[in-house]
Design a protein around this motif. Structure first.
Motif, PDB file in Angstrom:
ATOM      1  N   UNK A 148      36.585  29.465  66.646  1.00 35.05           N
ATOM      2  CA  UNK A 148      35.492  30.323  66.191  1.00 35.05           C
ATOM      3  C   UNK A 148      34.481  30.379  67.332  1.00 35.05           C
ATOM      4  N   UNK A 149      33.790  31.486  67.507  1.00 33.05           N
ATOM      5  CA  UNK A 149      32.745  31.525  68.538  1.00 33.05           C
ATOM      6  C   UNK A 149      31.607  32.436  68.093  1.00 33.05           C
ATOM      7  N   UNK A 150      30.434  32.160  68.636  1.00 29.41           N
ATOM      8  CA  UNK A 150      29.285  33.018  68.317  1.00 29.41           C
ATOM      9  C   UNK A 150      28.435  33.202  69.565  1.00 29.41           C
ATOM     10  N   UNK A 151      27.728  34.319  69.608  1.00 29.70           N
ATOM     11  CA  UNK A 151      26.813  34.579  70.719  1.00 29.70           C
ATOM     12  C   UNK A 151      25.727  33.501  70.745  1.00 29.70           C
ATOM     13  N   UNK A 152      25.370  33.050  71.937  1.00 28.41           N
ATOM     14  CA  UNK A 152      24.321  32.042  72.091  1.00 28.41           C
ATOM     15  C   UNK A 152      23.040  32.497  71.386  1.00 28.41           C
ATOM     16  N   UNK A 153      22.772  33.802  71.424  1.00 25.32           N
ATOM     17  CA  UNK A 153      21.554  34.348  70.810  1.00 25.32           C
ATOM     18  C   UNK A 153      21.641  34.460  69.288  1.00 25.32           C
ATOM     19  N   UNK A 154      22.778  34.054  68.716  1.00 29.03           N
ATOM     20  CA  UNK A 154      22.961  34.172  67.270  1.00 29.03           C
ATOM     21  C   UNK A 154      23.293  32.807  66.658  1.00 29.03           C
ATOM     22  N   UNK A 155      22.345  31.846  66.731  1.00 29.63           N
ATOM     23  CA  UNK A 155      22.634  30.492  66.249  1.00 29.63           C
ATOM     24  C   UNK A 155      22.931  30.410  64.755  1.00 29.63           C
ATOM     25  N   UNK A 156      22.466  31.392  63.971  1.00 29.08           N
ATOM     26  CA  UNK A 156      22.733  31.373  62.523  1.00 29.08           C
ATOM     27  C   UNK A 156      24.233  31.377  62.250  1.00 29.08           C
ATOM     28  N   UNK A 157      24.984  32.075  63.099  1.00 23.42           N
ATOM     29  CA  UNK A 157      26.430  32.116  62.934  1.00 23.42           C
ATOM     30  C   UNK A 157      27.039  30.743  63.199  1.00 23.42           C
ATOM     31  N   UNK A 158      26.459  29.999  64.149  1.00 22.16           N
ATOM     32  CA  UNK A 158      26.920  28.645  64.440  1.00 22.16           C
ATOM     33  C   UNK A 158      26.730  27.712  63.254  1.00 22.16           C
ATOM     34  N   UNK A 159      25.643  27.916  62.503  1.00 23.09           N
ATOM     35  CA  UNK A 159      25.386  27.089  61.316  1.00 23.09           C
ATOM     36  C   UNK A 159      26.469  27.323  60.265  1.00 23.09           C
ATOM     37  N   UNK A 160      26.892  28.567  60.134  1.00 24.19           N
ATOM     38  CA  UNK A 160      27.969  28.894  59.200  1.00 24.19           C
ATOM     39  C   UNK A 160      29.249  28.147  59.599  1.00 24.19           C
ATOM     40  N   UNK A 161      29.544  28.145  60.900  1.00 20.73           N
ATOM     41  CA  UNK A 161      30.758  27.496  61.402  1.00 20.73           C
ATOM     42  C   UNK A 161      30.740  25.989  61.146  1.00 20.73           C
ATOM     43  N   UNK A 162      29.601  25.341  61.424  1.00 18.46           N
ATOM     44  CA  UNK A 162      29.539  23.892  61.225  1.00 18.46           C
ATOM     45  C   UNK A 162      29.614  23.534  59.746  1.00 18.46           C
ATOM     46  N   UNK A 163      29.054  24.375  58.877  1.00 13.80           N
ATOM     47  CA  UNK A 163      29.155  24.131  57.435  1.00 13.80           C
ATOM     48  C   UNK A 163      30.610  24.165  56.975  1.00 13.80           C
ATOM     49  N   UNK A 164      31.422  24.970  57.665  1.00 15.12           N
ATOM     50  CA  UNK A 164      32.840  25.087  57.302  1.00 15.12           C
ATOM     51  C   UNK A 164      33.700  24.030  58.013  1.00 15.12           C
ATOM     52  N   UNK A 165      33.050  23.138  58.779  1.00 16.85           N
ATOM     53  CA  UNK A 165      33.785  22.045  59.393  1.00 16.85           C
ATOM     54  C   UNK A 165      34.111  22.220  60.867  1.00 16.85           C
ATOM     55  N   UNK A 166      33.770  23.377  61.448  1.00 26.32           N
ATOM     56  CA  UNK A 166      34.057  23.611  62.864  1.00 26.32           C
ATOM     57  C   UNK A 166      33.171  22.722  63.735  1.00 26.32           C
ATOM     58  N   UNK A 167      33.733  22.292  64.858  1.00 26.69           N
ATOM     59  CA  UNK A 167      33.032  21.387  65.766  1.00 26.69           C
ATOM     60  C   UNK A 167      32.856  22.089  67.119  1.00 26.69           C
ATOM     61  N   UNK A 168      31.627  22.050  67.650  1.00 32.75           N
ATOM     62  CA  UNK A 168      31.361  22.673  68.945  1.00 32.75           C
ATOM     63  C   UNK A 168      32.272  22.077  70.018  1.00 32.75           C
ATOM     64  N   UNK A 169      32.826  22.943  70.879  1.00 31.78           N
ATOM     65  CA  UNK A 169      33.730  22.470  71.928  1.00 31.78           C
ATOM     66  C   UNK A 169      33.227  22.808  73.331  1.00 31.78           C
ATOM     67  N   UNK A 170      32.848  24.062  73.586  1.00 35.01           N
ATOM     68  CA  UNK A 170      32.412  24.436  74.940  1.00 35.01           C
ATOM     69  C   UNK A 170      31.679  25.781  74.920  1.00 35.01           C
ATOM     70  N   UNK A 171      30.998  26.065  76.012  1.00 38.10           N
ATOM     71  CA  UNK A 171      30.380  27.377  76.208  1.00 38.10           C
ATOM     72  C   UNK A 171      31.367  28.292  76.925  1.00 38.10           C
ATOM     73  N   UNK A 172      31.266  29.575  76.667  1.00 38.15           N
ATOM     74  CA  UNK A 172      32.142  30.539  77.340  1.00 38.15           C
ATOM     75  C   UNK A 172      31.431  31.887  77.371  1.00 38.15           C
ATOM     76  N   UNK A 173      32.160  32.922  77.715  1.00 41.08           N
ATOM     77  CA  UNK A 173      31.628  34.286  77.710  1.00 41.08           C
ATOM     78  C   UNK A 173      32.698  35.180  77.102  1.00 41.08           C
ATOM     79  N   UNK A 174      32.321  35.996  76.117  1.00 41.70           N
ATOM     80  CA  UNK A 174      33.266  37.018  75.669  1.00 41.70           C
ATOM     81  C   UNK A 174      32.721  38.372  76.064  1.00 41.70           C
TER      82      UNK A 174
END
Length: 200
Positions: A148-174
Motif C-alpha cells: 500500500x502507498x500514499x502521497x507524503x502530503x496525504x498522511x490521513x491515508x497512512x492512518x487508514x493503512x496502519x489501522x488495517x495492519x500495514x507497516x511502514x517500509x520505505x519512501x519512494x516516488x510514484x
C-alpha cells in the motif's frame, strides 16, 4: 499464484461489488469529478459523466479475469456508490519502483489503492473497506503479502493503512499518468502479520 477475482463482499455498513456503466452518474458526482479527491491519485478529475461511463465500460471487460480486483464501495444506508478500492500489480505498471528488498515478488507486487467521495471522509468507511479487502486477499489467494502507498502530503491515508495492519517500509516516488512525480510512503502487510493480528 491462485486468484479469485472481484467477488461481492459485505461489511457492517458497506457492500463491495463490481462497478457497472450504470454507476457512472454516481461515480462522477460522488468522487470522480472532485479535484480534492483525485489530488494525490494518478488520474485527473473526470470532465463529465460520459468519461466516467467509458472507464466503467472498459473495467467491465476486465472483470472476467481472475486477477482483476476492482470494487465499488456502496453505503448500505443510502445505496450510494461513493468510492472504489482495487488491488493491482504495481510492479508491472511501474518497473522503476523500489523493488521491495526482503519481500518475495515472484508473483509481482500487489498493491491496494482506494478513493472515496469527500462527503464520506472521516467516518471510518475506507478503513472498513480496506479491512474487508485485506481479509479477502489472504483468504482467497496464496499471496504472502500486500503493499500500500500514499502521497507524503496525504498522511490521513497512512492512518487508514496502519489501522488495517500495514507497516511502514520505505519512501519512494510514484508517477501520475501524466508523468508528474509524487513522493510517497510505502507500507506492507504480510500474511504472517495479518494472522497475528487476527489472533490478537
Amino acid at each position: 499464484m491462485r486468484h479469485a477475482g472481484t467477488q461481492e463482499m459485505e461489511t457492517e455498513r458497506l457492500v463491495l461489488r463490481r462497478l457497472t456503466p450504470e454507476d457512472a452518474g454516481m461515480m462522477y458526482q460522488n468522487w470522480a469529478n472532485d479535484p480534492q479527491v483525485t489530488k494525490f491519485l494518478r488520474w485527473e478529475p473526470h470532465k463529465n459523466a460520459d468519461e466516467t461511463r467509458e472507464l466503467l465500460t472498459a473495467w467491465a471487460l476486465l472483470y472476467p479475469n481472475g486477477d482483476y480486483y476492482q470494487w465499488g464501495i456502496v453505503e448500505k444506508a443510502t445505496g450510494q456508490v461513493f468510492g472504489s478500492i482495487s488491488v493491482f500489480t504495481s510492479s508491472s505498471a511501474e518497473p522503476e519502483r523500489d523493488p521491495w528488498p526482503g519481500f518475495d515478488h515472484t508473483n509481482g507486487v500487489w498493491e491496494v489503492g482506494y478513493c472515496i467521495g469527500r462527503k464520506w471522509w472521516n467516518h471510518g468507511f475506507t478503513t472498513e473497506a480496506l479491512n474487508a479487502v485485506v481479509e479477502y486477499w489472504f483468504k482467497n489467494t496464496d499471496s504472502n503479502w500486500l503493499a500500500c502507498s500514499h502521497a507524503v502530503e496525504n498522511p490521513a491515508s497512512g492512518k487508514v493503512m496502519t489501522k488495517a495492519g500495514f507497516v511502514y517500509d520505505h519512501d519512494s516516488v510514484y508517477h501520475k499518468f501524466d508523468g508528474t512525480p509524487v513522493p510517497c510512503k510505502c507500507y506492507a502487510l504480510t500474511r504472517e502479520h495479518h494472522n497475528i493480528l487476527l489472533r490478537g
